[in-house]
Design an enzyme around this catalytic site. Sequence first.
Site, PDB file in Angstrom:
ATOM      1  N   TRP A 100       0.831  -1.216   0.000  1.00 41.89           N
ATOM      2  CA  TRP A 100       0.000   0.000   0.000  1.00 41.89           C
ATOM      3  C   TRP A 100       0.858   1.256   0.000  1.00 41.89           C
ATOM      4  CZ3 TRP A 100      -4.149  -1.362  -2.040  1.00 41.89           C
ATOM      5  CH2 TRP A 100      -4.803  -2.537  -1.703  1.00 41.89           C
ATOM      6  N   ASP A 167      -1.992   6.639   6.341  1.00 38.81           N
ATOM      7  CA  ASP A 167      -2.979   5.684   5.817  1.00 38.81           C
ATOM      8  C   ASP A 167      -3.300   4.730   6.964  1.00 38.81           C
ATOM      9  OD1 ASP A 167      -4.409   3.635   4.690  1.00 38.81           O
ATOM     10  OD2 ASP A 167      -2.971   3.206   3.081  1.00 38.81           O
ATOM     11  N   LYS A 191     -12.340  -1.851   6.042  1.00 32.16           N
ATOM     12  CA  LYS A 191     -11.494  -2.665   6.896  1.00 32.16           C
ATOM     13  C   LYS A 191     -12.008  -2.670   8.341  1.00 32.16           C
ATOM     14  CE  LYS A 191      -8.636  -3.583   3.518  1.00 32.16           C
ATOM     15  NZ  LYS A 191      -7.682  -2.607   3.017  1.00 32.16           N
TER      16      LYS A 191
HETATM   17  C1  LIG Z   1      -7.065  -2.008   1.763  1.00 31.19           C
HETATM   18  C2  LIG Z   1      -6.074  -0.958   1.927  1.00 31.19           C
HETATM   19  C3  LIG Z   1      -5.944   0.090   0.982  1.00 31.19           C
HETATM   20  C4  LIG Z   1      -6.753   0.159  -0.280  1.00 31.19           C
HETATM   21  O1  LIG Z   1      -8.069   0.485   0.006  1.00 31.19           O
HETATM   22  P1  LIG Z   1      -9.124   0.776  -1.148  1.00 31.19           P
HETATM   23  O2  LIG Z   1     -10.238   1.406  -0.377  1.00 31.19           O
HETATM   24  O3  LIG Z   1      -9.485  -0.549  -1.755  1.00 31.19           O
HETATM   25  O4  LIG Z   1      -8.522   1.684  -2.128  1.00 31.19           O
HETATM   26  C5  LIG Z   1      -5.007   1.072   1.238  1.00 31.19           C
HETATM   27  N1  LIG Z   1      -4.232   1.044   2.337  1.00 31.19           N
HETATM   28  C6  LIG Z   1      -4.326   0.051   3.252  1.00 31.19           C
HETATM   29  C7  LIG Z   1      -3.445   0.079   4.449  1.00 31.19           C
HETATM   30  C8  LIG Z   1      -5.237  -0.975   3.073  1.00 31.19           C
HETATM   31  O5  LIG Z   1      -5.336  -1.959   3.981  1.00 31.19           O
END
Ligand SMILES: *Cc1c(COP(=O)(O)O)cnc(C)c1O
Length: 354
Positions: A100, A167, A191
Amino acid sequence: MKKHNFSAGPCILPQEVMMKASEAVLDFNGSGLSLIEISHRSKDFVAVMENARSLALDHLGLKGKGYQALFLHGGASMQFLMVAYNLLEKKAGYLNTGTWSNNAIKEAKLFGDVVEVASSKDKGYNYIPKDFSVPNDLDYLHITSNNTIYGTQMKSFPKGNVPLICDMSSDIFSRQLDFSQFDLIYAGAQKNMGPAGTTLVVVKEDILGKVTRKIPSILNYQLQIEKESMFNTPAVFPIYVSMLTLEWLQNIGGIPAIEKINNKKAQLLYSEIDLNPMFKGYAKKEDRSIMNATFNLTENKLKEEFEGMCKEGGINGLNGHRSVGGYRASMYNALSLESVGVLVDIMSELERKG
Ligand SMILES: *Cc1c(COP(=O)(O)O)cnc(C)c1O
């Protein structure tokens, strides 16, 4: 049979949230209309948006501290570019802790220079780099608090004189932190907060408005703030479900309460991984994630048997990400301690049989 859902994302949500959400799809607030067929400008939906934004700031302890919460489209992946669009003038720093982070770096390079302040690529991203310095001339430093794929998690955060962007997709609302050390936090809902389709962005307003480039309206944080997160039609259902999850979290005692349970779940599983000779962990111990535990069998010949036992026990979503292999147990907020217990029992039964 009810499954024990260890899926990495989209992931398990509280059962009572599912019940309320399904009721609202049929009849929202006793209005005789569905949540998904009314105007997003209606009084009832505006109240949902306001409540969701307010609950997010409340949980993070950021009310009245100059932050705004937004529910935007495009997933966390959209934030990879939106962060850079709004904040990267010349040079940004990124901590490379996995897939990511790499995706975020790739997008940022479209807007300016990117320096990798440190990387854990040398060891398959199984640890968090710690000894690095943060240059003073960066527009911001970007980090990933929890690396969903590798099962590593940052336990402390870099201090520097530049805005810190995080993030937090896979561990937001899971543990107590001083959230005011971050200037911008983003998280895809699917998540730990709700269904896919909306992304929470929490941004400190005073970091905005500093780049010289023109920013398209829909990608402009300042405009999104001005429009109270309704520049265009928001993702009404995912936002409603996120609001319900944040209410659920509040009712059970907020982040302090859920953190205790999350720690118990992680302890239970990691101690099994460490004590059971049939299994070995992937992430370096000190950097292990309390959300996503990555592990594998020590002997591949037990694969079929272990997976059969998991299937029989109603364990869902245990396969590791294709880039790491093995297994990954995601233990997000809504997963019960009991579900982790079921998995651990299967693991110890495998040892007895083996
Ligand atoms: C799943 C995830 C993403 C991507 O998320 P999307 O909403 O599918 O774009 C980005 N960063 C982390 C840490 C993730 O676990």
